[in-house]
Design a protein around this motif. Structure first.
Motif, PDB file in Angstrom:
ATOM      1  N   ILE A   6      -5.639   6.951   5.094  1.00  0.00           N
ATOM      2  CA  ILE A   6      -4.849   6.280   4.055  1.00  0.00           C
ATOM      3  C   ILE A   6      -4.806   7.173   2.819  1.00  0.00           C
ATOM      4  CG2 ILE A   6      -4.693   4.251   2.548  1.00  0.00           C
ATOM      5  CD1 ILE A   6      -4.323   3.394   5.431  1.00  0.00           C
ATOM      6  N   GLN A   7      -5.980   7.683   2.411  1.00  0.00           N
ATOM      7  CA  GLN A   7      -6.047   8.536   1.223  1.00  0.00           C
ATOM      8  C   GLN A   7      -5.288   9.842   1.445  1.00  0.00           C
ATOM      9  OE1 GLN A   7      -7.274   7.333  -1.709  1.00  0.00           O
ATOM     10  NE2 GLN A   7      -6.132   9.110  -2.406  1.00  0.00           N
ATOM     11  N   LYS A   8      -5.390  10.420   2.649  1.00  0.00           N
ATOM     12  CA  LYS A   8      -4.647  11.657   2.955  1.00  0.00           C
ATOM     13  C   LYS A   8      -3.147  11.426   2.830  1.00  0.00           C
ATOM     14  CE  LYS A   8      -7.723  14.141   6.135  1.00  0.00           C
ATOM     15  NZ  LYS A   8      -7.882  14.652   7.512  1.00  0.00           N
ATOM     16  N   LEU A   9      -2.675  10.285   3.346  1.00  0.00           N
ATOM     17  CA  LEU A   9      -1.245   9.976   3.267  1.00  0.00           C
ATOM     18  C   LEU A   9      -0.799   9.817   1.820  1.00  0.00           C
ATOM     19  CD1 LEU A   9      -0.973   7.428   6.223  1.00  0.00           C
ATOM     20  CD2 LEU A   9      -0.025   9.737   6.162  1.00  0.00           C
ATOM     21  N   LEU A  10      -1.609   9.131   1.010  1.00  0.00           N
ATOM     22  CA  LEU A  10      -1.274   8.963  -0.405  1.00  0.00           C
ATOM     23  C   LEU A  10      -1.269  10.310  -1.122  1.00  0.00           C
ATOM     24  CD1 LEU A  10      -3.327   5.722  -1.157  1.00  0.00           C
ATOM     25  CD2 LEU A  10      -0.835   5.902  -0.972  1.00  0.00           C
ATOM     26  N   ASN A  11      -2.241  11.173  -0.786  1.00  0.00           N
ATOM     27  CA  ASN A  11      -2.305  12.511  -1.393  1.00  0.00           C
ATOM     28  C   ASN A  11      -1.097  13.360  -1.015  1.00  0.00           C
ATOM     29  OD1 ASN A  11      -4.745  11.825  -2.525  1.00  0.00           O
ATOM     30  ND2 ASN A  11      -5.987  12.940  -1.040  1.00  0.00           N
ATOM     31  N   LYS A  12      -0.524  13.109   0.179  1.00  0.00           N
ATOM     32  CA  LYS A  12       0.651  13.864   0.630  1.00  0.00           C
ATOM     33  C   LYS A  12       1.944  13.314   0.043  1.00  0.00           C
ATOM     34  CE  LYS A  12      -1.086  15.563   5.045  1.00  0.00           C
ATOM     35  NZ  LYS A  12      -0.933  15.542   6.505  1.00  0.00           N
ATOM     36  N   GLY A  13       1.845  12.249  -0.752  1.00  0.00           N
ATOM     37  CA  GLY A  13       3.033  11.721  -1.414  1.00  0.00           C
ATOM     38  C   GLY A  13       3.653  10.500  -0.757  1.00  0.00           C
ATOM     39  N   TYR A  14       3.031   9.999   0.298  1.00  0.00           N
ATOM     40  CA  TYR A  14       3.547   8.767   0.899  1.00  0.00           C
ATOM     41  C   TYR A  14       3.313   7.619  -0.072  1.00  0.00           C
ATOM     42  CZ  TYR A  14       4.092  10.958   5.468  1.00  0.00           C
ATOM     43  OH  TYR A  14       4.499  11.761   6.490  1.00  0.00           O
ATOM     44  N   SER A  15       4.269   6.708  -0.126  1.00  0.00           N
ATOM     45  CA  SER A  15       4.104   5.555  -1.007  1.00  0.00           C
ATOM     46  C   SER A  15       3.875   4.306  -0.167  1.00  0.00           C
ATOM     47  CB  SER A  15       5.335   5.382  -1.894  1.00  0.00           C
ATOM     48  OG  SER A  15       6.488   5.234  -1.090  1.00  0.00           O
ATOM     49  N   PHE A  16       3.305   3.301  -0.801  1.00  0.00           N
ATOM     50  CA  PHE A  16       3.058   2.053  -0.094  1.00  0.00           C
ATOM     51  C   PHE A  16       4.054   1.000  -0.549  1.00  0.00           C
ATOM     52  CE2 PHE A  16       0.266   2.026  -3.812  1.00  0.00           C
ATOM     53  CZ  PHE A  16       0.550   0.788  -4.376  1.00  0.00           C
ATOM     54  N   LYS A  17       4.282   0.048   0.343  1.00  0.00           N
ATOM     55  CA  LYS A  17       5.149  -1.082   0.029  1.00  0.00           C
ATOM     56  C   LYS A  17       4.285  -2.319  -0.117  1.00  0.00           C
ATOM     57  CE  LYS A  17       9.296   0.422   2.444  1.00  0.00           C
ATOM     58  NZ  LYS A  17      10.311   0.076   3.443  1.00  0.00           N
ATOM     59  N   LYS A  18       4.633  -3.164  -1.066  1.00  0.00           N
ATOM     60  CA  LYS A  18       3.932  -4.441  -1.224  1.00  0.00           C
ATOM     61  C   LYS A  18       4.612  -5.466  -0.322  1.00  0.00           C
ATOM     62  CE  LYS A  18       2.079  -3.622  -5.782  1.00  0.00           C
ATOM     63  NZ  LYS A  18       1.787  -4.168  -7.096  1.00  0.00           N
ATOM     64  N   ILE A  19       3.819  -6.097   0.515  1.00  0.00           N
ATOM     65  CA  ILE A  19       4.327  -7.105   1.449  1.00  0.00           C
ATOM     66  C   ILE A  19       3.689  -8.444   1.082  1.00  0.00           C
ATOM     67  CG2 ILE A  19       4.565  -7.746   3.883  1.00  0.00           C
ATOM     68  CD1 ILE A  19       5.845  -5.054   3.364  1.00  0.00           C
ATOM     69  N   LEU A  20       4.500  -9.450   0.850  1.00  0.00           N
ATOM     70  CA  LEU A  20       3.975 -10.762   0.482  1.00  0.00           C
ATOM     71  C   LEU A  20       3.441 -11.504   1.706  1.00  0.00           C
ATOM     72  CD1 LEU A  20       6.721 -11.980  -2.030  1.00  0.00           C
ATOM     73  CD2 LEU A  20       4.470 -10.997  -2.558  1.00  0.00           C
ATOM     74  N   LYS A  21       2.443 -12.334   1.471  1.00  0.00           N
ATOM     75  CA  LYS A  21       1.865 -13.157   2.526  1.00  0.00           C
ATOM     76  C   LYS A  21       2.971 -13.910   3.271  1.00  0.00           C
ATOM     77  CE  LYS A  21      -1.284 -16.973   3.348  1.00  0.00           C
ATOM     78  NZ  LYS A  21      -2.125 -18.014   2.791  1.00  0.00           N
ATOM     79  N   ASP A  22       2.842 -13.960   4.595  1.00  0.00           N
ATOM     80  CA  ASP A  22       3.757 -14.635   5.517  1.00  0.00           C
ATOM     81  C   ASP A  22       5.081 -13.896   5.726  1.00  0.00           C
ATOM     82  OD1 ASP A  22       1.937 -16.710   6.058  1.00  0.00           O
ATOM     83  OD2 ASP A  22       2.620 -17.854   4.326  1.00  0.00           O
ATOM     84  N   SER A  23       5.229 -12.690   5.166  1.00  0.00           N
ATOM     85  CA  SER A  23       6.429 -11.893   5.422  1.00  0.00           C
ATOM     86  C   SER A  23       6.338 -11.246   6.802  1.00  0.00           C
ATOM     87  CB  SER A  23       6.589 -10.790   4.372  1.00  0.00           C
ATOM     88  OG  SER A  23       6.783 -11.340   3.101  1.00  0.00           O
ATOM     89  N   ILE A  24       7.471 -11.193   7.494  1.00  0.00           N
ATOM     90  CA  ILE A  24       7.538 -10.536   8.800  1.00  0.00           C
ATOM     91  C   ILE A  24       7.813  -9.054   8.572  1.00  0.00           C
ATOM     92  CG2 ILE A  24       8.847 -10.359  10.961  1.00  0.00           C
ATOM     93  CD1 ILE A  24       9.373 -13.389  10.711  1.00  0.00           C
ATOM     94  N   ILE A  25       7.000  -8.196   9.187  1.00  0.00           N
ATOM     95  CA  ILE A  25       7.169  -6.755   9.049  1.00  0.00           C
ATOM     96  C   ILE A  25       8.108  -6.240  10.136  1.00  0.00           C
ATOM     97  CG2 ILE A  25       5.967  -4.534   9.048  1.00  0.00           C
ATOM     98  CD1 ILE A  25       3.506  -6.441   8.029  1.00  0.00           C
ATOM     99  N   TYR A  26       7.881  -6.657  11.364  1.00  0.00           N
ATOM    100  CA  TYR A  26       8.855  -6.435  12.433  1.00  0.00           C
ATOM    101  C   TYR A  26       8.756  -7.576  13.429  1.00  0.00           C
ATOM    102  CZ  TYR A  26       4.961  -4.166  15.020  1.00  0.00           C
ATOM    103  OH  TYR A  26       3.776  -3.861  15.647  1.00  0.00           O
ATOM    104  N   GLU A  27       9.792  -7.678  14.266  1.00  0.00           N
ATOM    105  CA  GLU A  27       9.833  -8.774  15.232  1.00  0.00           C
ATOM    106  C   GLU A  27      10.260  -8.260  16.601  1.00  0.00           C
ATOM    107  OE1 GLU A  27      13.923 -11.028  14.449  1.00  0.00           O
ATOM    108  OE2 GLU A  27      12.684 -10.907  12.642  1.00  0.00           O
TER     109      GLU A  27
END
Length: 196
Positions: A6-27
């Motif tokens: 996770i830290q390596k990805l953040l250091n490489k410039g990847y960003s995170f998305k905020k996902i609200l509780k009960d949200s579907i990420i994929y189906e």
């Protein structure tokens, strides 16, 4: 756990998305494009019956990732992934994920272990679902969940979680847990199942 990635990805410039509780990420039916690394929060993978009952295929927590089997096999997702809590997730595109596997043998080995553990869990649950005794199903899933916690710690699952993992009703889980405790097969302390 894979917090280091996770830290390596953040250091490489990847960003995170905020996902609200009960949200579907994929189906089910969606084509895979990403592997999702969890910076914080929790995600459950579920199949849903025709009457709307969820059956938990897996629970993923901070430091873990999900979505890679469909991407590796280039097949549509078979289950829903739903945020169980407000979460922060780093989506890593297919090409970048494959490069990570090629460039980092340690990560590749950890992926093999993760997939092997999931395969073991699925095989175990298929066998348990064939066994009609609720008590046996509960004992098996509790023993499996105990693999990841230290002696004296309690399971961080609810009776509803146990019901969703075993295909049982909550009332059956409550009776089954009491029965297992009465037989001395599990210990309950302040309503929590504790590893002996």
């Amino acid at each position: 756990m894979h917090e280091i990635y996770i830290q390596k990805l953040l250091n490489k410039g990847y960003s995170f998305k905020k996902i609200l509780k009960d949200s579907i990420i994929y189906e089910p039916g969606m084509q895979p494009r990403f592997v999702y690394f969890i910076k914080s929060g929790e995600v459950r993978m579920v199949t849903v019956s025709e009457d709307g009952k969820e059956f938990i295929q897996g629970v993923f927590k901070a430091g873990q990732y999900f979505g890679e089997p469909a991407l590796l096999t280039n097949r549509p997702y078979l289950a829903y992934t739903i945020a169980s809590k407000n979460s922060e997730i780093i989506p890593v595109g297919g090409n970048d994920f494959f490069n990570l596997l090629k460039d980092d043998p340690e990560f590749s080995m950890s992926l093999i272990k993760v997939l092997s553990n999931r395969l073991f869990y699925k095989s175990m649950m298929l066998e348990e679902l064939a066994n009609e005794k609720a008590e046996h199903r509960l004992k098996t899933i509790i023993n499996y969940l105990f693999l990841d916690i230290a002696k004296g710690e309690s399971l961080k699952v609810t009776r509803q979680n146990l019901a969703d993992m075993t295909g049982l009703r909550v009332e059956t889980v409550i009776r089954g847990v009491k029965l297992l405790a009465n037989k001395g097969l599990i210990i309950i302390n302040k309503g929590k199942i504790v590893k002996i």
